[in-house]
Write a protein that holds these residues in place. Structure first.
Motif, short mmCIF file in Angstrom:
data_model
loop_
_atom_site.label_atom_id
_atom_site.label_comp_id
_atom_site.label_asym_id
_atom_site.label_seq_id
_atom_site.Cartn_x
_atom_site.Cartn_y
_atom_site.Cartn_z
N GLY A 46 0.81 -1.21 0.00
CA GLY A 46 0.00 0.00 0.00
C GLY A 46 0.85 1.26 0.00
N ILE A 47 1.92 1.26 0.79
CA ILE A 47 2.81 2.43 0.82
C ILE A 47 3.47 2.64 -0.53
CG2 ILE A 47 5.02 3.23 1.77
CD1 ILE A 47 4.07 2.12 4.48
N ALA A 48 3.92 1.55 -1.15
CA ALA A 48 4.55 1.67 -2.47
C ALA A 48 3.55 2.16 -3.51
CB ALA A 48 5.14 0.33 -2.89
N LEU A 49 2.29 1.73 -3.38
CA LEU A 49 1.25 2.20 -4.32
C LEU A 49 1.01 3.70 -4.16
CD1 LEU A 49 -1.35 -0.71 -4.16
CD2 LEU A 49 -0.11 0.05 -6.19
N THR A 50 0.98 4.18 -2.91
CA THR A 50 0.73 5.61 -2.69
C THR A 50 1.88 6.46 -3.24
OG1 THR A 50 1.74 5.56 -0.48
CG2 THR A 50 -0.64 5.16 -0.62
N LEU A 51 3.08 5.88 -3.29
CA LEU A 51 4.23 6.59 -3.85
C LEU A 51 4.32 6.42 -5.36
CD1 LEU A 51 6.89 5.72 -1.10
CD2 LEU A 51 5.62 7.86 -1.40
N GLU A 52 3.34 5.71 -5.93
CA GLU A 52 3.21 5.53 -7.38
C GLU A 52 4.41 4.83 -8.01
OE1 GLU A 52 2.31 9.37 -9.02
OE2 GLU A 52 0.28 9.37 -8.18
N HIS A 53 4.90 3.79 -7.33
CA HIS A 53 5.98 2.99 -7.88
C HIS A 53 5.42 1.97 -8.86
CE1 HIS A 53 9.45 4.40 -5.63
NE2 HIS A 53 8.70 4.47 -4.54
N PRO A 54 6.27 1.47 -9.76
CA PRO A 54 5.83 0.43 -10.70
C PRO A 54 5.38 -0.84 -9.97
CG PRO A 54 7.96 1.34 -11.36
CD PRO A 54 7.66 1.87 -9.99
N ALA A 55 4.64 -1.68 -10.67
CA ALA A 55 4.06 -2.87 -10.07
C ALA A 55 5.11 -3.78 -9.43
CB ALA A 55 3.26 -3.65 -11.13
N ILE A 56 6.26 -3.97 -10.10
CA ILE A 56 7.27 -4.87 -9.56
C ILE A 56 7.81 -4.36 -8.23
CG2 ILE A 56 9.09 -3.74 -10.92
CD1 ILE A 56 8.90 -7.45 -9.82
N ILE A 57 7.94 -3.04 -8.10
CA ILE A 57 8.42 -2.46 -6.84
C ILE A 57 7.36 -2.61 -5.75
CG2 ILE A 57 9.28 -0.37 -5.72
CD1 ILE A 57 11.12 -1.61 -7.84
N VAL A 58 6.11 -2.44 -6.12
CA VAL A 58 5.01 -2.62 -5.16
C VAL A 58 5.03 -4.04 -4.60
CG1 VAL A 58 2.51 -2.70 -4.87
CG2 VAL A 58 3.55 -0.87 -6.22
N VAL A 59 5.19 -5.01 -5.48
CA VAL A 59 5.23 -6.41 -5.05
C VAL A 59 6.44 -6.66 -4.16
CG1 VAL A 59 5.49 -8.80 -5.84
CG2 VAL A 59 3.93 -7.25 -7.04
N LEU A 60 7.59 -6.18 -4.56
CA LEU A 60 8.81 -6.39 -3.76
C LEU A 60 8.71 -5.73 -2.39
CD1 LEU A 60 11.62 -5.98 -6.45
CD2 LEU A 60 10.94 -8.08 -5.26
N MET A 61 8.12 -4.54 -2.32
CA MET A 61 7.99 -3.87 -1.04
C MET A 61 6.99 -4.60 -0.13
SD MET A 61 10.23 -1.56 -0.92
CE MET A 61 11.21 -2.61 -1.99
N ALA B 153 3.32 -16.74 -0.53
CA ALA B 153 2.05 -16.14 -0.09
C ALA B 153 2.14 -14.62 -0.10
CB ALA B 153 1.69 -16.65 1.31
N ALA B 154 3.29 -14.10 0.36
CA ALA B 154 3.49 -12.65 0.34
C ALA B 154 3.50 -12.12 -1.09
CB ALA B 154 4.80 -12.29 1.04
N PHE B 155 4.14 -12.87 -1.99
CA PHE B 155 4.18 -12.48 -3.40
C PHE B 155 2.78 -12.43 -3.99
CE2 PHE B 155 4.17 -13.89 -7.84
CZ PHE B 155 4.98 -12.93 -8.43
N ALA B 156 1.99 -13.45 -3.70
CA ALA B 156 0.63 -13.50 -4.23
C ALA B 156 -0.23 -12.36 -3.66
CB ALA B 156 0.00 -14.85 -3.92
N GLY B 157 -0.09 -12.10 -2.36
CA GLY B 157 -0.87 -11.04 -1.74
C GLY B 157 -0.52 -9.67 -2.28
N ALA B 158 0.78 -9.41 -2.42
CA ALA B 158 1.21 -8.11 -2.96
C ALA B 158 0.78 -7.98 -4.42
CB ALA B 158 2.72 -7.96 -2.82
N ALA C 208 -1.80 -9.39 -5.76
CA ALA C 208 -3.25 -9.17 -5.77
C ALA C 208 -3.59 -7.70 -5.52
CB ALA C 208 -3.92 -10.06 -4.71
N SER C 209 -2.80 -7.03 -4.69
CA SER C 209 -3.05 -5.60 -4.44
C SER C 209 -2.81 -4.78 -5.70
CB SER C 209 -2.18 -5.09 -3.29
OG SER C 209 -0.82 -4.98 -3.68
N VAL C 210 -1.81 -5.18 -6.49
CA VAL C 210 -1.53 -4.49 -7.75
C VAL C 210 -2.69 -4.65 -8.72
CG1 VAL C 210 -0.03 -4.44 -9.78
CG2 VAL C 210 0.98 -4.66 -7.51
N VAL C 211 -3.20 -5.88 -8.81
CA VAL C 211 -4.33 -6.14 -9.70
C VAL C 211 -5.56 -5.35 -9.25
CG1 VAL C 211 -5.92 -7.90 -10.55
CG2 VAL C 211 -3.47 -8.42 -10.34
N ALA C 212 -5.83 -5.37 -7.94
CA ALA C 212 -7.00 -4.64 -7.43
C ALA C 212 -6.86 -3.15 -7.68
CB ALA C 212 -7.15 -4.92 -5.93
#
Length: 207
Positions: A107-122, A154-159, A161-165
């Motif tokens: 969520g924090i990475a999304l608010t900072l408008e990072h690319p999807a791969i960075i959002v997942v990694l964070m 599981a963390a990878f899938a959850g992160a 899923a947040s990108v997709v949502a």
């Protein structure tokens, strides 16, 4: 307090409880409890903030996080002996912490408008690094490396899923809730039903 801020607090507190539970299993003193609780609670978020170059790191900007980890350490120090199986409780509390932390990190990475791969990694870093530090310090096999268990996956899938949502422009509650649900669903399935990833098995050399 924003939803994302609440999740960050919740992740710190729940992970701090797992650190204190690990300290109880190692029979450490109160200082050891406080240290492990803080290390586990803020470890993943600290790595996340350093990588994202957030100014400043969340618990330095707001030291109340450290007060919460200390409170968690005190709580477990005086109540852990009531638990029948501290390791079993540790696993399930850690699963909950993983889900919340993955949501907070992504969520924090999304608010900072990072690319999807960075959002997942964070999301993965926030969810996994604190527990990894906890287990390494206590000389235990890290949960993230247990054979075949759904943890990092599981963390990878959850992160993810947040990108997709988020791509579907869903409300923040739905985006973060999806991350928590997917992560916790997979991790709980691994604990309760033995869901596993295939592991490498060395074949004998051909003759």
């Amino acid at each position: 307090m924003s939803l994302l801020g609440f999740l960050d607090y919740a992740a710190v507190v729940i992970f701090a409880l797992t650190g204190a539970l690990t300290a109880s299993r190692a029979q450490l003193d109160l200082v050891g409890f406080a240290f492990l609780a803080a290390l586990t609670g803020i470890g993943g978020g600290t790595v996340r903030d350093v990588l994202l170059d957030r100014n400043s790191v969340f618990w330095i900007e707001n030291p109340s996080y450290l007060a919460l980890t200390s409170a968690a350490a005190l709580l477990v120090f005086f109540t852990a002996h009531f638990l029948e199986s501290r390791y079993r409780v540790l696993l399930w509390v850690d699963a909950l912490a993983l889900g919340v932390a993955v949501a907070a990190g992504s969520g924090i990475a999304l608010t900072l408008e990072h690319p999807a791969i960075i959002v997942v990694l964070m999301g993965i870093v926030t969810g996994c690094m604190g527990g990894l530090m906890r287990d390494v310090v206590c000389n235990e096999v890290p949960l993230v490396l247990k054979q075949g268990e759904l943890y990092v996956s599981a963390a990878f899938a959850g992160a993810g899923a947040s990108v997709v949502a988020d791509a579907f422009a869903l409300p923040d509650l739905a985006v973060l809730g999806t991350a928590i649900f997917v992560t916790l669903f997979l991790r709980a399935g691994s604990l309760a039903y033995g869901w596993r990833l295939p592991i490498y098995k060395n074949a004998p050399p051909k003759t």
